[in-house]
Design a protein around this motif. Structure first.
Motif, PDB file in Angstrom:
ATOM      1  N   ARG A 149     -45.117  27.203 -38.414  1.00  0.00           N
ATOM      2  CA  ARG A 149     -43.703  26.551 -38.601  1.00  0.00           C
ATOM      3  C   ARG A 149     -43.464  27.889 -39.283  1.00  0.00           C
ATOM      4  O   ARG A 149     -41.789  28.605 -39.140  1.00  0.00           O
ATOM      5  N   ALA A 162     -35.940  23.267 -41.690  1.00  0.00           N
ATOM      6  CA  ALA A 162     -37.464  22.741 -41.780  1.00  0.00           C
ATOM      7  C   ALA A 162     -37.565  21.283 -42.599  1.00  0.00           C
ATOM      8  O   ALA A 162     -38.393  20.940 -42.885  1.00  0.00           O
ATOM      9  N   ASP A 163     -36.792  20.586 -42.249  1.00  0.00           N
ATOM     10  CA  ASP A 163     -36.621  19.624 -42.945  1.00  0.00           C
ATOM     11  C   ASP A 163     -37.371  18.999 -44.616  1.00  0.00           C
ATOM     12  O   ASP A 163     -37.477  18.218 -45.213  1.00  0.00           O
ATOM     13  N   GLY A 164     -36.498  20.308 -44.891  1.00  0.00           N
ATOM     14  CA  GLY A 164     -36.645  20.250 -46.457  1.00  0.00           C
ATOM     15  C   GLY A 164     -38.128  20.604 -46.388  1.00  0.00           C
ATOM     16  O   GLY A 164     -38.066  21.606 -47.894  1.00  0.00           O
ATOM     17  N   ALA A 165     -38.780  21.459 -45.681  1.00  0.00           N
ATOM     18  CA  ALA A 165     -40.110  22.385 -46.380  1.00  0.00           C
ATOM     19  C   ALA A 165     -39.908  23.584 -46.966  1.00  0.00           C
ATOM     20  O   ALA A 165     -40.584  24.577 -46.729  1.00  0.00           O
ATOM     21  N   THR A 215     -39.255  29.142 -37.903  1.00  0.00           N
ATOM     22  CA  THR A 215     -38.070  29.033 -39.031  1.00  0.00           C
ATOM     23  C   THR A 215     -37.276  31.045 -39.373  1.00  0.00           C
ATOM     24  O   THR A 215     -36.899  31.424 -39.487  1.00  0.00           O
ATOM     25  N   ARG A 249     -33.363  23.219 -38.846  1.00  0.00           N
ATOM     26  CA  ARG A 249     -32.976  21.274 -39.310  1.00  0.00           C
ATOM     27  C   ARG A 249     -32.590  21.105 -40.816  1.00  0.00           C
ATOM     28  O   ARG A 249     -33.236  20.962 -41.563  1.00  0.00           O
ATOM     29  N   GLU A 250     -31.255  21.485 -40.942  1.00  0.00           N
ATOM     30  CA  GLU A 250     -30.797  22.014 -41.832  1.00  0.00           C
ATOM     31  C   GLU A 250     -30.786  20.248 -42.909  1.00  0.00           C
ATOM     32  O   GLU A 250     -29.612  19.391 -42.625  1.00  0.00           O
ATOM     33  N   VAL A 251     -31.084  20.880 -44.420  1.00  0.00           N
ATOM     34  CA  VAL A 251     -30.399  19.371 -45.087  1.00  0.00           C
ATOM     35  C   VAL A 251     -29.768  20.237 -46.727  1.00  0.00           C
ATOM     36  O   VAL A 251     -30.648  21.339 -46.756  1.00  0.00           O
ATOM     37  N   ARG A 266     -31.653  23.825 -47.626  1.00  0.00           N
ATOM     38  CA  ARG A 266     -32.607  23.350 -47.625  1.00  0.00           C
ATOM     39  C   ARG A 266     -32.938  23.307 -45.624  1.00  0.00           C
ATOM     40  O   ARG A 266     -31.817  23.242 -45.291  1.00  0.00           O
ATOM     41  N   GLU A 298     -31.482  24.220 -34.654  1.00  0.00           N
ATOM     42  CA  GLU A 298     -33.888  23.634 -35.057  1.00  0.00           C
ATOM     43  C   GLU A 298     -33.744  24.504 -36.162  1.00  0.00           C
ATOM     44  O   GLU A 298     -34.838  24.023 -37.205  1.00  0.00           O
TER      45      GLU A 298
END
Length: 433
Positions: free
Chosen positions: A197, A167-170, A201, A293-295, A165, A291
């Protein structure tokens, strides 16, 4: 507070000639927006020189004659039959990104490239420069959870898939990071990305693939230099062993050491910039990964972990080669300094021996000079007594003095006068020096 735009002009001091260009640098390469479903193909080609810039601009003019053609142009945007095209000039490469959203061109399989058929025949293949990377990103809408990796793997030919995941899970990204028909493919599931966004990404994924390839350009060079460095280090060790044994003259050792130093310095000059570029590009890859921002996504190997296990060792190998090369140069410099020091010490010893020999020779010359001076006193006294006798004999005869006694009395007087004159002359010469 009024939110109306201002119509006033503020008088300011005369600005720096490059001020506007420096201020616009932050906006020189803005992100493109993108909506799902969307496709992006980005191609990076190596930049051979300034002359190639004009070739790229002329190539873009085939699609849009109004495209900027001024030398120094760093980016160009244009439209072509529903596609958006962005070209950028970097220090070592050019990048061309083609964006497609929805519509007729968005139909087909996930990684199908039929939407590029609207480009002139062969236009993409005729891009100036040698291709270093080609990245295809497919952005798919996905309201809920992303498909399981087993459903996605067939899209990549059954190869192991990595991702997570972002973009903070997006969104969720999946890829195999393999090159298939010259293209590296990324599949992005859009859960809740807006256009801006999504564009950022996708651009980060493209840059990760492009800059990792640029960073790895020095890997074949590092492998070759490792072998050469081993031979050069062995030669240096042999030279130092011979130096320690002092089996031959320092001149021969110094000549070989200078030759070795020249080879190493030439390699530093030829490859130093390439290794420095690898360090810079790998740093960009690290920043782009941060950048994202992996989840973590359960059951899927993270993209960052895959890069750490595969990409990072290659970069570290290049860094180790560069460090080893610089260290060898320093060792050679220290060896040359040590050899030069020993040569200087040997020269000083020889100079001291020469000075001692000169001192001994000068002492011998002084003693010989003193001997000669003694003989000179005798000779000059002999002639002086003879001359004085010739002058005084008539007077002695007239006075009734024995000539023999007269000559005997003249001897000490003449000798004293001669010795006094020689000493006075020696003091005069000594005071003059």
């Amino acid at each position: 507070m009024s939110l109306l735009p201002s119509t006033q002009t503020l008088p300011l001091p005369r600005e720096l000639p490059q001020r506007q260009r420096l201020a616009d640098e932050l906006h020189a390469r803005p992100f493109e927006t993108l909506a799902s479903p969307g496709r992006v193909l980005s191609v990076a080609t190596l930049r051979a020189g300034v002359a190639q810039d004009a070739q790229c601009l002329a190539h873009l003019a085939e699609l849009d004659p109004a495209a900027p053609d001024a030398m120094g142009t760093t980016h160009v945007r244009l439209q072509w039959r529903g596609l958006r095209i962005k070209w950028e000039r970097h220090t070592e490469f050019f990048s061309l990104s083609i964006f497609c959203e929805r519509g007729e061109h968005g139909r087909g399989g996930t990684f199908d490239t039929g939407w590029l058929d609207v480009l002139p025949s062969g236009w993409l293949a005729r891009l100036p420069g040698e291709m270093v990377s080609a990245t295809l990103v497919a952005l798919q809408p996905c309201a809920g959870e992303p498909p399981h990796v087993r459903e996605v793997a067939p899209l990549f030919g059954g190869e192991p898939v990595v991702g997570n995941r972002i973009a903070d899970g997006a969104a969720t990204v999946m890829t195999d990071l393999r090159t298939v028909e010259g293209v590296t493919r990324f599949l992005v599931f859009d859960h809740r990305l807006n256009r801006r966004r999504a564009g950022r990404t996708v651009q980060r994924l493209v840059e990760i693939d492009t800059y990792r390839m640029m960073a790895l350009l020095s890997l074949p060079l590092a492998a070759r230099r490792m072998g050469e460095l081993g031979a050069e280090e062995s030669q240096l060790a042999s030279l130092m062993e011979r130096f320690r044994g002092a089996a031959e003259g320092d001149e021969a050792l110094l000549a070989e050491l200078v030759s070795l130093a020249a080879r190493v310095e030439q390699a530093l000059a030829d490859h130093g910039a390439r290794f420095s570029a690898t360090r810079a590009y790998s740093g960009i890859v690290d920043r782009r990964m941060a950048e994202l921002r992996e989840v973590l996504l359960p059951g899927l190997q993270p993209l960052s972990e895959f890069l750490d296990r595969r990409f990072r060792p290659a970069v570290d190998s290049c860094a180790a080669t560069a460090a080893r090369q610089a260290e060898l140069s320093g060792r050679i410099a220290r060896a040359a300094q040590l050899l030069q020091t020993r040569s200087e010490v040997e020269r000083e010893r020889q100079n001291q021996a020469l000075l001692a020999s000169l001192d001994r020779r000068q002492g011998m010359q002084l003693r010989l000079q003193e001997t000669v001076e003694g003989l000179s006193v005798i000779a000059m006294s002999y002639y002086g007594v003879g001359l004085a006798g010739y002058a005084l004999k008539p007077l002695a005869k007239a006075a009734g003095i024995n000539e023999v006694w007269l000559v005997g009395a003249l001897v000490p007087v003449v000798v004293g006068v001669v010795m006094w004159n020689l000493r006075r002359l020696r003091r005069h010469l000594a005071s003059a020096h």
